[in-house]
Design a protein around this motif. Sequence first.
Motif, short mmCIF file in Angstrom:
data_model
loop_
_atom_site.label_atom_id
_atom_site.label_comp_id
_atom_site.label_asym_id
_atom_site.label_seq_id
_atom_site.Cartn_x
_atom_site.Cartn_y
_atom_site.Cartn_z
N ALA A 16 0.82 -1.22 0.00
CA ALA A 16 0.00 0.00 0.00
C ALA A 16 0.85 1.26 0.00
N TYR A 17 1.95 1.26 0.72
CA TYR A 17 2.80 2.45 0.76
C TYR A 17 3.45 2.73 -0.58
N PRO A 20 1.12 4.77 -6.22
CA PRO A 20 1.33 6.14 -6.72
C PRO A 20 0.36 7.10 -6.05
N GLY A 21 0.77 8.33 -5.91
CA GLY A 21 -0.10 9.34 -5.31
C GLY A 21 0.69 10.30 -4.45
N PRO A 22 -0.02 11.20 -3.77
CA PRO A 22 0.66 12.25 -3.00
C PRO A 22 1.47 11.71 -1.82
N ASP A 23 1.09 10.58 -1.26
CA ASP A 23 1.84 10.01 -0.13
C ASP A 23 2.76 8.88 -0.57
N HIS A 24 3.07 8.84 -1.86
CA HIS A 24 3.90 7.77 -2.42
C HIS A 24 5.26 7.70 -1.74
N LEU A 33 9.10 1.40 6.24
CA LEU A 33 7.98 1.93 7.01
C LEU A 33 7.05 0.81 7.47
N ALA A 34 6.75 -0.14 6.60
CA ALA A 34 5.88 -1.26 6.99
C ALA A 34 6.50 -2.06 8.14
N LEU A 35 7.79 -2.31 8.06
CA LEU A 35 8.48 -3.05 9.12
C LEU A 35 8.57 -2.23 10.40
#
Length: 149
Positions: A16-17, A20-24, A33-35
Motif C-alpha cells: 500500500a505504501y 502512486p499518489g501524494p503520499d507515495h 515503514l511497513a516493518l
Amino acid sequence: MRDTVSIEAVSAAARAYNLPGPDHRNCGESVILALYEAFEPDLPPQVVSVGAGMGAGVGGSGCICGALNGGVAFIGLMVGTKERAKPLAAELHDAFREGTARHATCCRVLTRGMEWTSLERISQCQDQCALAAAATARILCRELGVREA
C-alpha cells in the motif's frame, strides 16, 4: 518492540505504501515503514528516510531492488552487528530472489520490458515490496523471538 507481528499486515502495508499518489514512498521506504510500524522498535521514525535513495534500484541506477535493500537495511537496524546481520541479509537475498518471477534481485531485470509508469510495472514493484517486507519480518520474528500472527 511488539511481541507479535502479522506477516500478512506487513506485506499489505508495504504494498500500500508503494501506491502512486501524494503520499507515495519508493520501494525502500515502503518496506522500511511497513516493518517499522509492525515491530515498533525503539528508534526514531526518521529511520524510514534511510530508504530515500533506494528507489528504482539504488538512486535510480536499476541495480539492487530498493525493496530488497530496504529489508537489508531494516535487518541491520534491528540486529545491530555485521556478524549477525550478514547471514540474515544473505537469507533475505535468497528468499527474495527465489520469490520473484524472474529469480533476480536487480531492478532493471525485474522491470525489463515494462514502461516505468505502467500499471504492470507498478504492480510488479508492489509485489516486490510485499515480498521483501514479509520475508524480512519472518526472519526478524525468528531472530528476535517475536511471534508471527
